[in-house]
Design a protein around this motif. Structure first.
Motif, PDB file in Angstrom:
ATOM      1  N   ALA A   5      38.353  26.989  32.143  1.00 48.05           N
ATOM      2  CA  ALA A   5      37.900  26.689  33.508  1.00 48.05           C
ATOM      3  C   ALA A   5      38.512  27.655  34.511  1.00 48.05           C
ATOM      4  O   ALA A   5      37.832  28.123  35.426  1.00 48.05           O
ATOM      5  CB  ALA A   5      38.254  25.249  33.860  1.00 48.05           C
ATOM      6  N   ARG A   6      39.783  27.975  34.333  1.00 50.77           N
ATOM      7  CA  ARG A   6      40.429  28.906  35.267  1.00 50.77           C
ATOM      8  C   ARG A   6      39.857  30.310  35.148  1.00 50.77           C
ATOM      9  O   ARG A   6      39.663  30.989  36.151  1.00 50.77           O
ATOM     10  CB  ARG A   6      41.939  28.905  35.043  1.00 50.77           C
ATOM     11  N   VAL A   7      39.583  30.740  33.940  1.00 53.74           N
ATOM     12  CA  VAL A   7      38.973  32.064  33.747  1.00 53.74           C
ATOM     13  C   VAL A   7      37.592  32.090  34.384  1.00 53.74           C
ATOM     14  O   VAL A   7      37.228  33.046  35.077  1.00 53.74           O
ATOM     15  CB  VAL A   7      38.914  32.429  32.245  1.00 53.74           C
ATOM     16  N   MET A   8      36.822  31.030  34.158  1.00 51.90           N
ATOM     17  CA  MET A   8      35.467  30.980  34.727  1.00 51.90           C
ATOM     18  C   MET A   8      35.511  30.930  36.257  1.00 51.90           C
ATOM     19  O   MET A   8      34.715  31.586  36.924  1.00 51.90           O
ATOM     20  CB  MET A   8      34.733  29.760  34.175  1.00 51.90           C
ATOM     21  N   LEU A   9      36.434  30.163  36.797  1.00 52.38           N
ATOM     22  CA  LEU A   9      36.552  30.051  38.251  1.00 52.38           C
ATOM     23  C   LEU A   9      37.023  31.359  38.875  1.00 52.38           C
ATOM     24  O   LEU A   9      36.580  31.739  39.954  1.00 52.38           O
ATOM     25  CB  LEU A   9      37.523  28.912  38.601  1.00 52.38           C
ATOM     26  N   SER A  10      37.884  32.062  38.184  1.00 54.28           N
ATOM     27  CA  SER A  10      38.446  33.295  38.746  1.00 54.28           C
ATOM     28  C   SER A  10      37.512  34.494  38.623  1.00 54.28           C
ATOM     29  O   SER A  10      37.682  35.480  39.344  1.00 54.28           O
ATOM     30  CB  SER A  10      39.769  33.615  38.070  1.00 54.28           C
ATOM     31  N   GLY A  11      36.532  34.434  37.733  1.00 55.32           N
ATOM     32  CA  GLY A  11      35.671  35.586  37.469  1.00 55.32           C
ATOM     33  C   GLY A  11      35.022  36.167  38.710  1.00 55.32           C
ATOM     34  O   GLY A  11      35.039  37.388  38.911  1.00 55.32           O
ATOM     35  N   ILE A  12      34.466  35.325  39.550  1.00 56.47           N
ATOM     36  CA  ILE A  12      33.789  35.818  40.752  1.00 56.47           C
ATOM     37  C   ILE A  12      34.762  36.535  41.684  1.00 56.47           C
ATOM     38  O   ILE A  12      34.413  37.523  42.331  1.00 56.47           O
ATOM     39  CB  ILE A  12      33.044  34.666  41.491  1.00 56.47           C
ATOM     40  N   PHE A  13      36.005  36.073  41.728  1.00 52.45           N
ATOM     41  CA  PHE A  13      36.990  36.689  42.624  1.00 52.45           C
ATOM     42  C   PHE A  13      37.463  38.030  42.091  1.00 52.45           C
ATOM     43  O   PHE A  13      37.658  38.970  42.862  1.00 52.45           O
ATOM     44  CB  PHE A  13      38.176  35.743  42.832  1.00 52.45           C
ATOM     45  N   VAL A  14      37.626  38.131  40.788  1.00 53.13           N
ATOM     46  CA  VAL A  14      38.056  39.396  40.197  1.00 53.13           C
ATOM     47  C   VAL A  14      36.958  40.447  40.371  1.00 53.13           C
ATOM     48  O   VAL A  14      37.224  41.558  40.840  1.00 53.13           O
ATOM     49  CB  VAL A  14      38.408  39.210  38.698  1.00 53.13           C
ATOM     50  N   VAL A  15      35.734  40.096  40.044  1.00 55.74           N
ATOM     51  CA  VAL A  15      34.626  41.051  40.119  1.00 55.74           C
ATOM     52  C   VAL A  15      34.336  41.453  41.563  1.00 55.74           C
ATOM     53  O   VAL A  15      34.277  42.643  41.891  1.00 55.74           O
ATOM     54  CB  VAL A  15      33.361  40.474  39.438  1.00 55.74           C
ATOM     55  N   SER A  16      34.154  40.467  42.444  1.00 56.36           N
ATOM     56  CA  SER A  16      33.830  40.820  43.828  1.00 56.36           C
ATOM     57  C   SER A  16      35.025  41.449  44.531  1.00 56.36           C
ATOM     58  O   SER A  16      34.855  42.327  45.377  1.00 56.36           O
ATOM     59  CB  SER A  16      33.322  39.598  44.602  1.00 56.36           C
ATOM     60  N   GLY A  17      36.248  41.034  44.176  1.00 59.12           N
ATOM     61  CA  GLY A  17      37.437  41.661  44.772  1.00 59.12           C
ATOM     62  C   GLY A  17      37.517  43.129  44.416  1.00 59.12           C
ATOM     63  O   GLY A  17      37.763  43.977  45.279  1.00 59.12           O
ATOM     64  N   ALA A  18      37.293  43.461  43.132  1.00 57.78           N
ATOM     65  CA  ALA A  18      37.327  44.869  42.703  1.00 57.78           C
ATOM     66  C   ALA A  18      36.212  45.666  43.371  1.00 57.78           C
ATOM     67  O   ALA A  18      36.430  46.776  43.863  1.00 57.78           O
ATOM     68  CB  ALA A  18      37.211  44.948  41.184  1.00 57.78           C
TER      69      ALA A  18
ATOM     70  N   LEU B 271      45.648  30.568  47.545  1.00 54.28           N
ATOM     71  CA  LEU B 271      45.396  31.887  48.137  1.00 54.28           C
ATOM     72  C   LEU B 271      43.906  32.215  48.094  1.00 54.28           C
ATOM     73  O   LEU B 271      43.324  32.654  49.092  1.00 54.28           O
ATOM     74  CB  LEU B 271      46.197  32.933  47.361  1.00 54.28           C
ATOM     75  N   LEU B 272      43.281  31.977  46.951  1.00 55.65           N
ATOM     76  CA  LEU B 272      41.852  32.247  46.821  1.00 55.65           C
ATOM     77  C   LEU B 272      41.031  31.338  47.731  1.00 55.65           C
ATOM     78  O   LEU B 272      40.040  31.784  48.330  1.00 55.65           O
ATOM     79  CB  LEU B 272      41.408  32.078  45.364  1.00 55.65           C
ATOM     80  N   ALA B 273      41.432  30.089  47.857  1.00 57.44           N
ATOM     81  CA  ALA B 273      40.727  29.177  48.762  1.00 57.44           C
ATOM     82  C   ALA B 273      40.803  29.704  50.196  1.00 57.44           C
ATOM     83  O   ALA B 273      39.823  29.654  50.940  1.00 57.44           O
ATOM     84  CB  ALA B 273      41.322  27.773  48.667  1.00 57.44           C
ATOM     85  N   GLY B 274      41.953  30.236  50.565  1.00 55.98           N
ATOM     86  CA  GLY B 274      42.107  30.809  51.902  1.00 55.98           C
ATOM     87  C   GLY B 274      41.221  32.020  52.127  1.00 55.98           C
ATOM     88  O   GLY B 274      40.698  32.217  53.232  1.00 55.98           O
ATOM     89  N   THR B 275      41.008  32.826  51.086  1.00 56.23           N
ATOM     90  CA  THR B 275      40.158  34.013  51.249  1.00 56.23           C
ATOM     91  C   THR B 275      38.691  33.638  51.345  1.00 56.23           C
ATOM     92  O   THR B 275      37.888  34.412  51.873  1.00 56.23           O
ATOM     93  CB  THR B 275      40.323  35.014  50.091  1.00 56.23           C
ATOM     94  N   LEU B 276      38.341  32.466  50.830  1.00 46.85           N
ATOM     95  CA  LEU B 276      36.936  32.053  50.874  1.00 46.85           C
ATOM     96  C   LEU B 276      36.477  31.716  52.292  1.00 46.85           C
ATOM     97  O   LEU B 276      35.296  31.827  52.596  1.00 46.85           O
ATOM     98  CB  LEU B 276      36.723  30.826  49.991  1.00 46.85           C
ATOM     99  N   ILE B 277      37.393  31.303  53.139  1.00 46.82           N
ATOM    100  CA  ILE B 277      37.006  30.888  54.495  1.00 46.82           C
ATOM    101  C   ILE B 277      36.391  32.045  55.275  1.00 46.82           C
ATOM    102  O   ILE B 277      35.246  31.953  55.718  1.00 46.82           O
ATOM    103  CB  ILE B 277      38.193  30.235  55.222  1.00 46.82           C
ATOM    104  N   PRO B 278      37.101  33.180  55.440  1.00 46.58           N
ATOM    105  CA  PRO B 278      36.446  34.283  56.173  1.00 46.58           C
ATOM    106  C   PRO B 278      35.270  34.887  55.410  1.00 46.58           C
ATOM    107  O   PRO B 278      34.293  35.314  56.023  1.00 46.58           O
ATOM    108  CB  PRO B 278      37.572  35.305  56.369  1.00 46.58           C
ATOM    109  N   THR B 279      35.370  34.909  54.082  1.00 49.77           N
ATOM    110  CA  THR B 279      34.279  35.461  53.280  1.00 49.77           C
ATOM    111  C   THR B 279      32.994  34.671  53.494  1.00 49.77           C
ATOM    112  O   THR B 279      31.913  35.246  53.684  1.00 49.77           O
ATOM    113  CB  THR B 279      34.663  35.438  51.782  1.00 49.77           C
TER     114      THR B 279
END
Length: 181
Positions: free
Chosen positions: A8-21, A86-94
């Motif tokens: 679940a953590r890998v799946m949840l983090s995937g969008i952040f890793v890809v879009s962050g890069a 931290l990721l939840a915080g980045t979602l707000i402005p995004t």
């Protein structure tokens, strides 16, 4: 960590890793959408510290780097609770910059942005769950309360023992006085 949590953590983090890069390498494409949000945030950032860069592209890169690092931390199971926050915080402005469905005049664009807004809201909820997940171990609040309760019981036990020993000592002294000596 259980396999379900890991997956679940890998799946949840995937969008952040890809879009962050992606956004770290090419922030320019997001500048027009992010400009209204960064213009509102800039005065707050300057109040915190005048040395913080406030140009839109730098803020996009900072958000992207945070998403990339936070996503990797979440995926690898390192500091998962802070990473999720931290990721939840980045979602707000995004989300505010990328999917302002309330500003769309075109119904199709409005619906598309609304779907992405709700998707991000769902990701936000998942991140909050990940941030609250103690992996079956007691959280800090429970441990503190348990420790306080344990301390109270220990003190009460020590007081009872001291009272009992005092009564025994008084009886022994009274008995010693009565004995001929």
């Amino acid at each position: 960590m259980t396999p379900v949590r890991s997956l679940a953590r890998v799946m949840l983090s995937g969008i952040f890793v890809v879009s962050g890069a992606r956004n770290l390498q090419h922030p320019g494409r997001l500048v027009p959408a992010a400009k209204p949000v960064t213009d509102r945030v800039t005065p707050l950032l300057q109040q915190v510290s005048p040395r913080i860069p406030t140009d839109t592209e730098t803020l996009i890169r900072a958000n992207a780097a945070t998403q990339l690092v936070g996503g990797l931390m979440l995926a690898t199971g390192k500091f998962t609770r802070p990473a999720a926050l931290l990721l939840a915080g980045t979602l707000i402005p995004t989300t505010a910059a990328g999917h302002p469905f309330w500003n769309s005049a075109d119904p199709a664009e409005r619906m598309q942005n609304q779907v992405h807004f709700l998707k991000n809201l769902g990701l936000f909820g998942g991140l909050l769950l990940a941030a609250a997940d103690t992996e079956g171990r007691p959280g800090l609040r429970w441990r503190a309360g348990h420790r306080i309760g344990h301390s109270r019981r220990s003190v009460a036990r020590a007081v009872r023992t001291a009272r009992r020993e005092a009564r025994i000592a008084v009886r022994s002294a009274a008995t010693a006085r009565r004995l001929p000596g």
